[in-house]
Design a protein around this motif. Structure first.
Motif, PDB file in Angstrom:
ATOM      1  N   THR A 128       0.844  -1.198   0.000  1.00 19.20           N
ATOM      2  CA  THR A 128       0.000   0.000   0.000  1.00 19.20           C
ATOM      3  C   THR A 128       0.879   1.247   0.000  1.00 19.20           C
ATOM      4  O   THR A 128       2.104   1.152   0.147  1.00 19.20           O
ATOM      5  CB  THR A 128      -0.882   0.032   1.258  1.00 19.20           C
ATOM      6  N   LEU A 129       0.247   2.389  -0.130  1.00 23.18           N
ATOM      7  CA  LEU A 129       0.979   3.653  -0.147  1.00 23.18           C
ATOM      8  C   LEU A 129       1.730   3.859   1.181  1.00 23.18           C
ATOM      9  O   LEU A 129       2.885   4.258   1.194  1.00 23.18           O
ATOM     10  CB  LEU A 129      -0.001   4.805  -0.405  1.00 23.18           C
ATOM     11  N   GLU A 130       1.057   3.544   2.298  1.00 22.69           N
ATOM     12  CA  GLU A 130       1.702   3.708   3.619  1.00 22.69           C
ATOM     13  C   GLU A 130       2.909   2.804   3.726  1.00 22.69           C
ATOM     14  O   GLU A 130       3.979   3.188   4.190  1.00 22.69           O
ATOM     15  CB  GLU A 130       0.722   3.360   4.762  1.00 22.69           C
ATOM     16  N   CYS A 131       2.703   1.571   3.257  1.00 22.62           N
ATOM     17  CA  CYS A 131       3.766   0.564   3.309  1.00 22.62           C
ATOM     18  C   CYS A 131       4.963   1.017   2.478  1.00 22.62           C
ATOM     19  O   CYS A 131       6.113   0.906   2.908  1.00 22.62           O
ATOM     20  CB  CYS A 131       3.188  -0.749   2.798  1.00 22.62           C
ATOM     21  N   PHE A 132       4.674   1.577   1.292  1.00 21.33           N
ATOM     22  CA  PHE A 132       5.730   2.030   0.390  1.00 21.33           C
ATOM     23  C   PHE A 132       6.483   3.216   0.995  1.00 21.33           C
ATOM     24  O   PHE A 132       7.700   3.323   0.899  1.00 21.33           O
ATOM     25  CB  PHE A 132       5.118   2.383  -0.973  1.00 21.33           C
ATOM     26  N   THR A 133       5.714   4.108   1.620  1.00 28.08           N
ATOM     27  CA  THR A 133       6.324   5.269   2.270  1.00 28.08           C
ATOM     28  C   THR A 133       7.247   4.815   3.396  1.00 28.08           C
ATOM     29  O   THR A 133       8.363   5.312   3.547  1.00 28.08           O
ATOM     30  CB  THR A 133       5.232   6.200   2.838  1.00 28.08           C
ATOM     31  N   GLU A 134       6.768   3.855   4.155  1.00 27.65           N
ATOM     32  CA  GLU A 134       7.579   3.337   5.255  1.00 27.65           C
ATOM     33  C   GLU A 134       8.850   2.677   4.704  1.00 27.65           C
ATOM     34  O   GLU A 134       9.932   2.863   5.257  1.00 27.65           O
ATOM     35  CB  GLU A 134       6.750   2.313   6.050  1.00 27.65           C
ATOM     36  N   PHE A 135       8.668   1.961   3.598  1.00 31.01           N
ATOM     37  CA  PHE A 135       9.820   1.304   2.968  1.00 31.01           C
ATOM     38  C   PHE A 135      10.890   2.334   2.601  1.00 31.01           C
ATOM     39  O   PHE A 135      12.066   2.152   2.870  1.00 31.01           O
ATOM     40  CB  PHE A 135       9.344   0.527   1.724  1.00 31.01           C
ATOM     41  N   LYS A 136      10.429   3.448   2.018  1.00 28.77           N
ATOM     42  CA  LYS A 136      11.385   4.484   1.617  1.00 28.77           C
ATOM     43  C   LYS A 136      12.117   5.050   2.835  1.00 28.77           C
ATOM     44  O   LYS A 136      13.294   5.388   2.769  1.00 28.77           O
ATOM     45  CB  LYS A 136      10.660   5.603   0.857  1.00 28.77           C
ATOM     46  N   GLN A 137      11.359   5.137   3.960  1.00 26.31           N
ATOM     47  CA  GLN A 137      11.985   5.644   5.186  1.00 26.31           C
ATOM     48  C   GLN A 137      13.014   4.671   5.727  1.00 26.31           C
ATOM     49  O   GLN A 137      14.087   5.073   6.178  1.00 26.31           O
ATOM     50  CB  GLN A 137      10.912   5.919   6.244  1.00 26.31           C
ATOM     51  N   VAL A 138      12.668   3.373   5.667  1.00 24.40           N
ATOM     52  CA  VAL A 138      13.586   2.359   6.185  1.00 24.40           C
ATOM     53  C   VAL A 138      14.861   2.299   5.341  1.00 24.40           C
ATOM     54  O   VAL A 138      15.945   2.115   5.863  1.00 24.40           O
ATOM     55  CB  VAL A 138      12.889   0.982   6.267  1.00 24.40           C
ATOM     56  N   VAL A 139      14.703   2.468   4.022  1.00 23.75           N
ATOM     57  CA  VAL A 139      15.886   2.490   3.162  1.00 23.75           C
ATOM     58  C   VAL A 139      16.776   3.650   3.588  1.00 23.75           C
ATOM     59  O   VAL A 139      17.998   3.527   3.644  1.00 23.75           O
ATOM     60  CB  VAL A 139      15.491   2.650   1.669  1.00 23.75           C
ATOM     61  N   GLY A 140      16.151   4.746   3.931  1.00 26.84           N
ATOM     62  CA  GLY A 140      16.916   5.909   4.374  1.00 26.84           C
ATOM     63  C   GLY A 140      17.425   6.721   3.209  1.00 26.84           C
ATOM     64  O   GLY A 140      17.185   6.370   2.051  1.00 26.84           O
ATOM     65  N   PRO A 141      18.138   7.784   3.502  1.00 25.70           N
ATOM     66  CA  PRO A 141      18.601   8.671   2.429  1.00 25.70           C
ATOM     67  C   PRO A 141      19.698   8.056   1.565  1.00 25.70           C
ATOM     68  O   PRO A 141      19.895   8.477   0.436  1.00 25.70           O
ATOM     69  CB  PRO A 141      19.116   9.900   3.174  1.00 25.70           C
ATOM     70  N   THR A 142      20.408   7.080   2.087  1.00 27.48           N
ATOM     71  CA  THR A 142      21.454   6.475   1.260  1.00 27.48           C
ATOM     72  C   THR A 142      21.327   4.960   1.229  1.00 27.48           C
ATOM     73  O   THR A 142      20.805   4.331   2.142  1.00 27.48           O
ATOM     74  CB  THR A 142      22.866   6.812   1.779  1.00 27.48           C
ATOM     75  N   PHE A 143      21.803   4.419   0.112  1.00 25.35           N
ATOM     76  CA  PHE A 143      21.818   2.970  -0.070  1.00 25.35           C
ATOM     77  C   PHE A 143      23.176   2.667  -0.687  1.00 25.35           C
ATOM     78  O   PHE A 143      23.381   2.847  -1.885  1.00 25.35           O
ATOM     79  CB  PHE A 143      20.666   2.578  -1.009  1.00 25.35           C
ATOM     80  N   GLY A 144      24.120   2.277   0.188  1.00 28.89           N
ATOM     81  CA  GLY A 144      25.484   2.093  -0.296  1.00 28.89           C
ATOM     82  C   GLY A 144      26.040   3.422  -0.749  1.00 28.89           C
ATOM     83  O   GLY A 144      25.872   4.437  -0.066  1.00 28.89           O
ATOM     84  N   GLN A 145      26.635   3.440  -1.937  1.00 26.01           N
ATOM     85  CA  GLN A 145      27.200   4.707  -2.421  1.00 26.01           C
ATOM     86  C   GLN A 145      26.131   5.572  -3.073  1.00 26.01           C
ATOM     87  O   GLN A 145      26.406   6.660  -3.537  1.00 26.01           O
ATOM     88  CB  GLN A 145      28.350   4.445  -3.399  1.00 26.01           C
ATOM     89  N   PHE A 146      24.916   5.039  -3.143  1.00 27.87           N
ATOM     90  CA  PHE A 146      23.840   5.777  -3.806  1.00 27.87           C
ATOM     91  C   PHE A 146      22.992   6.533  -2.795  1.00 27.87           C
ATOM     92  O   PHE A 146      23.019   6.256  -1.606  1.00 27.87           O
ATOM     93  CB  PHE A 146      22.940   4.801  -4.566  1.00 27.87           C
ATOM     94  N   TYR A 147      22.250   7.472  -3.309  1.00 28.90           N
ATOM     95  CA  TYR A 147      21.332   8.178  -2.434  1.00 28.90           C
ATOM     96  C   TYR A 147      19.981   8.330  -3.128  1.00 28.90           C
ATOM     97  O   TYR A 147      19.854   8.199  -4.343  1.00 28.90           O
ATOM     98  CB  TYR A 147      21.891   9.546  -2.031  1.00 28.90           C
ATOM     99  N   ASN A 148      18.999   8.589  -2.292  1.00 25.06           N
ATOM    100  CA  ASN A 148      17.650   8.726  -2.794  1.00 25.06           C
ATOM    101  C   ASN A 148      17.367  10.206  -2.905  1.00 25.06           C
ATOM    102  O   ASN A 148      17.291  10.907  -1.920  1.00 25.06           O
ATOM    103  CB  ASN A 148      16.696   8.068  -1.791  1.00 25.06           C
ATOM    104  N   LYS A 149      17.280  10.689  -4.116  1.00 30.51           N
ATOM    105  CA  LYS A 149      17.247  12.128  -4.344  1.00 30.51           C
ATOM    106  C   LYS A 149      16.109  12.852  -3.629  1.00 30.51           C
ATOM    107  O   LYS A 149      16.280  13.936  -3.112  1.00 30.51           O
ATOM    108  CB  LYS A 149      17.174  12.432  -5.830  1.00 30.51           C
ATOM    109  N   GLU A 150      14.959  12.223  -3.615  1.00 30.19           N
ATOM    110  CA  GLU A 150      13.790  12.845  -2.987  1.00 30.19           C
ATOM    111  C   GLU A 150      14.073  13.260  -1.552  1.00 30.19           C
ATOM    112  O   GLU A 150      13.691  14.331  -1.116  1.00 30.19           O
ATOM    113  CB  GLU A 150      12.627  11.855  -3.004  1.00 30.19           C
ATOM    114  N   MET A 151      14.767  12.344  -0.843  1.00 32.23           N
ATOM    115  CA  MET A 151      15.079  12.595   0.561  1.00 32.23           C
ATOM    116  C   MET A 151      15.999  13.809   0.685  1.00 32.23           C
ATOM    117  O   MET A 151      15.795  14.671   1.521  1.00 32.23           O
ATOM    118  CB  MET A 151      15.799  11.382   1.160  1.00 32.23           C
ATOM    119  N   VAL A 152      16.981  13.883  -0.208  1.00 33.56           N
ATOM    120  CA  VAL A 152      17.926  14.979  -0.162  1.00 33.56           C
ATOM    121  C   VAL A 152      17.197  16.296  -0.454  1.00 33.56           C
ATOM    122  O   VAL A 152      17.401  17.288   0.226  1.00 33.56           O
ATOM    123  CB  VAL A 152      19.074  14.758  -1.175  1.00 33.56           C
ATOM    124  N   GLY A 153      16.333  16.232  -1.435  1.00 37.46           N
ATOM    125  CA  GLY A 153      15.587  17.422  -1.846  1.00 37.46           C
ATOM    126  C   GLY A 153      14.759  17.986  -0.709  1.00 37.46           C
ATOM    127  O   GLY A 153      14.658  19.197  -0.543  1.00 37.46           O
TER     128      GLY A 153
END
Lengths: 154, 348
Positions: A128-153
């Protein structure tokens, strides 16, 4: 690949899978210059077919191609409803893995999309949308050497 | 001919009147129906027949939907019944018939007895002839559409391959030159990223060009074109095609090669979409004066007689149409649970 030694992608993916009880987790990354910068699946978990190994992902095609092109996360709560059963063959991984509900996020490096992380369930409307949002939070702003742009923005 | 007696002629005319598939009506001066044959009775609705029997002069108008003149397809202007001076020896008329709706007839309306003003109205059903004509037209149109489509695809494909792709390639080469110039690391990283994007773009353009119409098909023949296509299928969809060609790179007429390529493409796509399998077998060989193509999968199969096809149901029809362009024919064998095999045979 650079930095791969420092970060254990598989371990991190396993952590996400266990946390959300995902049926499938896949990571696609842009390959080195020797492989013509192709976008390919690097790690998968919970796969029931080896079809993904043969596939070279293309910008703008399929779920991962779409996320890669736009750089924006994509959530499909119910594959049948949103993608329609008729053109599902354009999403070979979704078909091969029988995913019904899934989402994907773009992974950035130097302001460019360098990879895509796909997670999903084989049950309709489980992600669900809530689940997906939570997933993005758990991943956090970085994933290895990569980052999630939305979070940075934000 | 001269030896035929009056009696024999009457007999023949009576037989023609009774057994002909043409509807024959006799009208008097006022437009009343004197008599009509069984074929005429057969096509008219009961109420029309009733009002004819009652002597209504305009009974036929209940069925008539107009005739064709130079201005209109169906008109009542200067009706054949009302304009005795005009030539109505052959025209087209639309009648609302019993059970078949409005259909076109070839008609003739002629005076056969000037003294008594008797006129005969004869109708011949045109539907069958129309269908034949339509089929003929349809085939011709299909052939032209397919040809136009192939030509246009070829043009755009060439344009992409020789024009756009070449330009991108030269930009890529120029970009690579930067690496050997004195630039700092930051710029170099950016250049490398751009190089990656450009390379993927180049691949995309090439794919697009091949997808439209492979240049290899014209330049190197079917075998090479198939190998490229199947490789592409594997990369895109993860579908493995076991391809065997027993032609020793022989070349055929351009039209035949196009048909084989397109039919195979369609069959393989069908397998990808509906068979639920990840690998299939394609055989291309010559046998007994025929060029044969077999596309075999061991997927879920389907019921050939099912009225509700998965998908549009046009794919199989399209394959047959294409095959017919070169006098070939397609056979589809399938059974639920036993896979599907599509065969194309083209006489050489």
């Amino acid at each position: 690949m650079n930095g791969q030694e420092n970060f254990n992608y598989q371990q991190e993916m396993a952590r996400l899978r266990d946390h959300f009880d995902f049926d499938f987790v896949g990571l696609a990354l842009v390959q080195s210059i020797e492989s013509r910068f192709e976008l390919k699946w690097v790690f998968t978990m919970g796969n029931r077919s080896n079809r993904y190994r043969r596939i070279v992902l293309q910008t703008g095609k399929g779920i991962v191609g779409h996320v890669f092109k736009t750089g924006k996360p994509l959530l499909v709560e119910d594959a049948e409803k949103i993608l329609g059963g008729k053109d599902l063959y354009n999403y070979p991984i979704i078909v091969a893995e029988g995913l019904k509900s899934f989402g994907a996020i773009a992974l950035y490096e130097y302001n460019r999309v360098k990879g895509v992380l796909l997670v999903g369930y084989r049950t309709e409307e489980k992600l669900t949308l809530e689940c997906f949002t939570e997933f993005k939070q758990v991943v956090g702003p970085t994933f290895g050497q990569f980052y999630n742009k939305e979070m940075v923005g934000n | 001919m001269k030896s035929m007696s009056e009696f024999q002629l009457t007999d023949l005319l009576m037989k023609m009147y009774g057994n002909s598939a043409e509807a024959i009506f006799f009208f008097d001066r006022t437009g009343k129906v004197l008599t009509m044959n069984s074929a005429a009775e057969f096509i008219l609705n009961a109420e029309v027949l009733d009002s004819m029997a009652a002597g209504d002069a305009e009974a036929i108008c209940m069925s008539c939907r107009g005739y064709t003149n130079e201005q209109e397809l169906q008109t009542c202007i200067s009706c054949y019944l009302k304009s005795p001076d005009e030539d109505f020896s052959s025209f087209q008329v639309y009648l609302d018939t019993k059970g078949k709706g409005v259909i076109p007839y070839t008609a003739s309306y002629q005076t056969i007895d000037v003294e008594n003003g008797i006129r005969v109205f004869m109708l011949r059903d045109l539907t069958k002839q129309y269908k034949t004509q339509e089929m003929l037209n349809q085939k011709l149109i299909t052939k032209n559409i397919i040809k136009a489509q192939e030509d246009e695809r070829k043009r755009i494909s060439r344009e992409l391959h020789d024009g756009v792709a070449q330009e991108v390639l030269s930009s890529l080469v120029e970009l690579r030159v930067l690496k050997y110039m004195n630039v700092d690391a930051e710029v170099l990283k950016k250049v490398q990223q751009t190089e990656g994007s450009l390379m993927r773009l180049l691949d995309d353009i090439r794919h697009l060009s091949v997808e439209l119409r492979p240049a290899t098909l014209d330049d190197l023949g079917m075998e090479a074109a198939f190998r490229t296509h199947f490789k592409w299928m594997e990369k895109n969809y993860g579908l493995v095609v076991h391809f065997t060609a027993e032609l020793d790179s022989k070349r055929y007429e351009g039209e035949i090669e196009t048909v084989v390529y397109r039919v195979c493409q369609e069959a393989v796509f069908n397998a990808l979409k509906y068979a639920g399998t990840e690998d299939l077998t394609v055989r291309l060989f010559e046998d007994d004066g025929y060029l044969k193509l077999y596309v075999i999968d061991e997927g879920i199969g389907f019921n050939l007689n099912s009225i509700h096809p998965k998908g549009t149901g046009l794919g199989l029809y399209g394959m047959r149409e294409r095959a017919e362009l070169v006098e070939g024919r397609t056979t589809v064998l399938s059974e639920p649970g036993k896979g599907t095999s599509v065969r194309l045979e083209i006489p050489l």
